[in-house]
Design an enzyme around this catalytic site. Structure first.
Site, PDB file in Angstrom:
ATOM      1  N   ARG A 159      74.170  50.739  66.246  1.00 28.49           N
ATOM      2  CA  ARG A 159      75.245  49.472  66.515  1.00 28.49           C
ATOM      3  C   ARG A 159      77.083  50.599  66.490  1.00 28.49           C
ATOM      4  O   ARG A 159      77.602  50.033  65.553  1.00 28.49           O
ATOM      5  CB  ARG A 159      75.122  49.570  64.767  1.00 28.49           C
ATOM      6  CG  ARG A 159      74.580  47.913  64.626  1.00 28.49           C
ATOM      7  CD  ARG A 159      74.126  47.684  63.489  1.00 28.49           C
ATOM      8  NE  ARG A 159      74.275  46.147  63.045  1.00 28.49           N
ATOM      9  CZ  ARG A 159      73.450  45.197  63.311  1.00 28.49           C
ATOM     10  NH1 ARG A 159      72.204  46.463  63.496  1.00 28.49           N
ATOM     11  NH2 ARG A 159      73.193  44.252  62.936  1.00 28.49           N
ATOM     12  N   ARG A 209      69.492  30.046  60.387  1.00 31.33           N
ATOM     13  CA  ARG A 209      68.075  30.718  60.567  1.00 31.33           C
ATOM     14  C   ARG A 209      66.735  30.028  59.913  1.00 31.33           C
ATOM     15  O   ARG A 209      67.451  30.426  58.487  1.00 31.33           O
ATOM     16  CB  ARG A 209      68.512  31.858  61.295  1.00 31.33           C
ATOM     17  CG  ARG A 209      66.604  33.291  61.108  1.00 31.33           C
ATOM     18  CD  ARG A 209      67.294  34.520  61.785  1.00 31.33           C
ATOM     19  NE  ARG A 209      68.528  34.563  61.359  1.00 31.33           N
ATOM     20  CZ  ARG A 209      68.773  36.083  61.377  1.00 31.33           C
ATOM     21  NH1 ARG A 209      68.373  36.361  62.677  1.00 31.33           N
ATOM     22  NH2 ARG A 209      69.995  36.633  60.861  1.00 31.33           N
ATOM     23  N   ARG A 218      79.610  40.869  59.062  1.00 34.18           N
ATOM     24  CA  ARG A 218      79.306  40.697  59.923  1.00 34.18           C
ATOM     25  C   ARG A 218      79.923  40.559  61.569  1.00 34.18           C
ATOM     26  O   ARG A 218      79.577  41.629  61.940  1.00 34.18           O
ATOM     27  CB  ARG A 218      77.486  40.267  60.253  1.00 34.18           C
ATOM     28  CG  ARG A 218      76.548  40.713  59.071  1.00 34.18           C
ATOM     29  CD  ARG A 218      75.506  39.352  58.169  1.00 34.18           C
ATOM     30  NE  ARG A 218      74.304  39.559  59.816  1.00 34.18           N
ATOM     31  CZ  ARG A 218      73.805  38.592  59.741  1.00 34.18           C
ATOM     32  NH1 ARG A 218      73.909  37.741  59.158  1.00 34.18           N
ATOM     33  NH2 ARG A 218      72.797  38.309  60.553  1.00 34.18           N
ATOM     34  N   ARG A 248      67.755  34.306  55.165  1.00 33.29           N
ATOM     35  CA  ARG A 248      67.681  35.781  54.748  1.00 33.29           C
ATOM     36  C   ARG A 248      69.100  35.720  53.898  1.00 33.29           C
ATOM     37  O   ARG A 248      69.777  34.878  53.970  1.00 33.29           O
ATOM     38  CB  ARG A 248      67.861  36.621  55.844  1.00 33.29           C
ATOM     39  CG  ARG A 248      67.102  37.541  56.149  1.00 33.29           C
ATOM     40  CD  ARG A 248      67.724  37.712  57.889  1.00 33.29           C
ATOM     41  NE  ARG A 248      68.394  38.159  58.070  1.00 33.29           N
ATOM     42  CZ  ARG A 248      69.186  39.258  59.429  1.00 33.29           C
ATOM     43  NH1 ARG A 248      68.001  39.415  60.389  1.00 33.29           N
ATOM     44  NH2 ARG A 248      70.397  39.561  59.745  1.00 33.29           N
ATOM     45  N   LYS A 263      68.888  38.254  69.455  1.00 35.22           N
ATOM     46  CA  LYS A 263      67.764  39.591  69.712  1.00 35.22           C
ATOM     47  C   LYS A 263      66.829  39.815  69.384  1.00 35.22           C
ATOM     48  O   LYS A 263      65.660  40.004  69.927  1.00 35.22           O
ATOM     49  CB  LYS A 263      68.381  40.999  68.956  1.00 35.22           C
ATOM     50  CG  LYS A 263      70.501  40.997  69.617  1.00 35.22           C
ATOM     51  CD  LYS A 263      71.101  41.560  68.953  1.00 35.22           C
ATOM     52  CE  LYS A 263      71.213  41.920  67.348  1.00 35.22           C
ATOM     53  NZ  LYS A 263      72.388  40.684  66.523  1.00 35.22           N
TER      54      LYS A 263
HETATM   55  P1  AP5 Z   1      67.913  35.813  66.136  1.00 38.56           P
HETATM   56  O1  AP5 Z   1      67.087  36.084  67.637  1.00 38.56           O
HETATM   57  O2  AP5 Z   1      67.264  36.638  64.397  1.00 38.56           O
HETATM   58  O3  AP5 Z   1      69.513  36.754  66.352  1.00 38.56           O
HETATM   59  P2  AP5 Z   1      69.562  38.034  66.065  1.00 38.56           P
HETATM   60  O4  AP5 Z   1      70.648  38.842  66.500  1.00 38.56           O
HETATM   61  O5  AP5 Z   1      68.099  39.041  66.246  1.00 38.56           O
HETATM   62  O6  AP5 Z   1      70.290  38.395  64.787  1.00 38.56           O
HETATM   63  P3  AP5 Z   1      70.163  39.171  63.181  1.00 38.56           P
HETATM   64  O7  AP5 Z   1      71.227  38.731  62.342  1.00 38.56           O
HETATM   65  O8  AP5 Z   1      68.938  40.061  62.912  1.00 38.56           O
HETATM   66  O9  AP5 Z   1      70.591  40.364  63.936  1.00 38.56           O
HETATM   67  P4  AP5 Z   1      71.996  41.234  63.291  1.00 38.56           P
HETATM   68  O10 AP5 Z   1      72.001  42.175  63.981  1.00 38.56           O
HETATM   69  O11 AP5 Z   1      73.218  40.877  62.526  1.00 38.56           O
HETATM   70  O12 AP5 Z   1      70.494  41.433  62.278  1.00 38.56           O
HETATM   71  P5  AP5 Z   1      69.852  43.020  61.386  1.00 38.56           P
HETATM   72  O13 AP5 Z   1      68.782  42.529  61.318  1.00 38.56           O
HETATM   73  O14 AP5 Z   1      70.147  44.073  62.559  1.00 38.56           O
HETATM   74  O15 AP5 Z   1      68.403  34.305  66.186  1.00 38.56           O
HETATM   75  C1  AP5 Z   1      69.702  33.528  65.227  1.00 38.56           C
HETATM   76  C2  AP5 Z   1      68.850  32.114  65.238  1.00 38.56           C
HETATM   77  O16 AP5 Z   1      69.518  31.436  65.995  1.00 38.56           O
HETATM   78  C3  AP5 Z   1      67.360  32.230  64.839  1.00 38.56           C
HETATM   79  O17 AP5 Z   1      67.098  31.126  63.879  1.00 38.56           O
HETATM   80  C4  AP5 Z   1      66.707  31.449  65.983  1.00 38.56           C
HETATM   81  O18 AP5 Z   1      66.011  30.841  66.183  1.00 38.56           O
HETATM   82  C5  AP5 Z   1      67.915  31.267  67.057  1.00 38.56           C
HETATM   83  N1  AP5 Z   1      68.102  30.951  68.205  1.00 38.56           N
HETATM   84  C6  AP5 Z   1      68.332  32.331  69.504  1.00 38.56           C
HETATM   85  N2  AP5 Z   1      68.170  32.200  70.268  1.00 38.56           N
HETATM   86  C7  AP5 Z   1      68.396  31.159  70.568  1.00 38.56           C
HETATM   87  C8  AP5 Z   1      68.963  30.549  71.521  1.00 38.56           C
HETATM   88  N3  AP5 Z   1      68.699  30.753  72.913  1.00 38.56           N
HETATM   89  N4  AP5 Z   1      69.402  29.058  71.168  1.00 38.56           N
HETATM   90  C9  AP5 Z   1      69.586  27.864  70.474  1.00 38.56           C
HETATM   91  N5  AP5 Z   1      68.860  29.323  69.219  1.00 38.56           N
HETATM   92  C10 AP5 Z   1      68.484  30.391  69.147  1.00 38.56           C
HETATM   93  O19 AP5 Z   1      71.238  43.592  60.271  1.00 38.56           O
HETATM   94  C11 AP5 Z   1      71.256  42.583  59.164  1.00 38.56           C
HETATM   95  C12 AP5 Z   1      72.123  44.096  58.191  1.00 38.56           C
HETATM   96  O20 AP5 Z   1      71.124  45.053  58.212  1.00 38.56           O
HETATM   97  C13 AP5 Z   1      73.020  44.799  58.825  1.00 38.56           C
HETATM   98  O21 AP5 Z   1      73.942  43.289  58.275  1.00 38.56           O
HETATM   99  C14 AP5 Z   1      73.271  45.862  58.878  1.00 38.56           C
HETATM  100  O22 AP5 Z   1      73.796  45.722  57.109  1.00 38.56           O
HETATM  101  C15 AP5 Z   1      72.167  46.710  58.251  1.00 38.56           C
HETATM  102  N6  AP5 Z   1      71.570  47.032  59.796  1.00 38.56           N
HETATM  103  C16 AP5 Z   1      70.810  46.661  60.302  1.00 38.56           C
HETATM  104  N7  AP5 Z   1      70.790  47.594  61.819  1.00 38.56           N
HETATM  105  C17 AP5 Z   1      72.280  48.953  61.385  1.00 38.56           C
HETATM  106  C18 AP5 Z   1      72.249  50.102  61.825  1.00 38.56           C
HETATM  107  N8  AP5 Z   1      72.003  50.509  63.346  1.00 38.56           N
HETATM  108  N9  AP5 Z   1      73.238  50.641  61.371  1.00 38.56           N
HETATM  109  C19 AP5 Z   1      74.401  50.311  59.865  1.00 38.56           C
HETATM  110  N10 AP5 Z   1      74.098  48.957  59.411  1.00 38.56           N
HETATM  111  C20 AP5 Z   1      72.543  48.281  60.006  1.00 38.56           C
END
Ligand code: AP5
Length: 213
Positions: free
Chosen positions: A88, A127, A166, A155, A13
């Protein structure tokens, strides 16, 4: 363009959002980035969110809803936004609907990036990000250039244990919002397996090829 990116942790994402906000000239609203900034700054919100995030649990709806709704009401989101990681849960999706209806605007698209669970752990644990630019890398799939390799960081919630928590939350709380958007006719489902360029091309095609000149 007002859109949402949905998908499991590590689906790509953040990687795709960086391209999409550039192509569409819209602001990027990442609930995860906002919460990490609050934790880093030691704000009241950050202190409440920190423990949930470390464990891979969801931060309570009331905290996240207030934070994101306030953010998308700011001037830089007036012409469009990309929500990444929000909503979410069903209450978050409904709160967003109400806020947008009150503002007289509507969502154009919800992009669901699908990646099988078996690939997620590898993407998450590999990552790394550059604390200076925020650029996302992967030790195996997209290694950081040698000049910055020593400063990239991992992270706190990118451990195997937190990743499994997660993923479980994604399936129990977030996946159920998908039918809510499918019923509205704005869901675009994308295969997230392939190179970032291949995934980006699929998203652009699903959005009707609309990119900024
Ligand atoms: P990346 O692009 O970083 O993936 P992502 O989908 O953004 O993953 P996140 O871990 O950031 O998502 P998340 O939803 O768990 O975390 P968030 O920060 O929202 O890619 C991942 C890796 O793969 C990278 O190394 C990249 O280089 C590689 N990659 C990407 N595309 C690729 C491809 N096509 N091929 C190969 N490699 C690839 O949330 C974190 C925490 O915050 C949550 O757990 C929760 O505690 C809290 N939180 C956030 N939002 C909310 C909400 N709305 N409600 C409640 N709690 C929340």
């Amino acid at each position: 363009m007002r859109m949402i990116l949905v998908g499991p942790p590590g689906a790509g994402k953040g990687t795709q959002a960086a391209r999409l906000v550039h192509d569409h000239g819209i602001c990027h609203v990442s609930s995860g980035d906002m919460l990490r900034a609050a934790v880093k700054d030691g704000t009241a919100l950050g202190k409440q969110a920190d423990d949930y995030m470390r464990r891979g649990a969801l931060v309570p709806d009331d905290l996240v809803i207030a934070m994101v709704i306030e953010r998308i009401g700011k001037a830089d989101c007036a012409d469009g936004f990309m929500l990444d990681g929000f909503p979410r849960t069903r209450p978050q999706a409904e709160a967003l609907d109400r806020a947008m209806a009150a503002a007289g605007v509507a969502l154009d698209a919800v992009v669901l990036i699908e990646v099988p669970d078996g690939l997620i752990l590898r993407r998450i644990t590999g990552r790394r990000s550059d604390p200076e630019t925020g650029e996302i890398y992967h030790l195996e799939f997209q290694p950081p250039p040698p000049a910055i390799a020593a400063r990239v960081v991992q992270r706190k919630d990118d451990t195997e244990e937190a990743c499994r928590a997660r993923l479980e939350k994604y399936h129990s709380e977030t996946a159920p919002i998908v039918p809510f958007y499918r019923d509205k006719g704005i869901l675009r489902t994308i295969d997230g397996v392939g190179t970032p360029d291949e995934v980006a091309a699929r998203i652009t095609a699903a959005l009707g090829g609309k990119v900024r000149a």
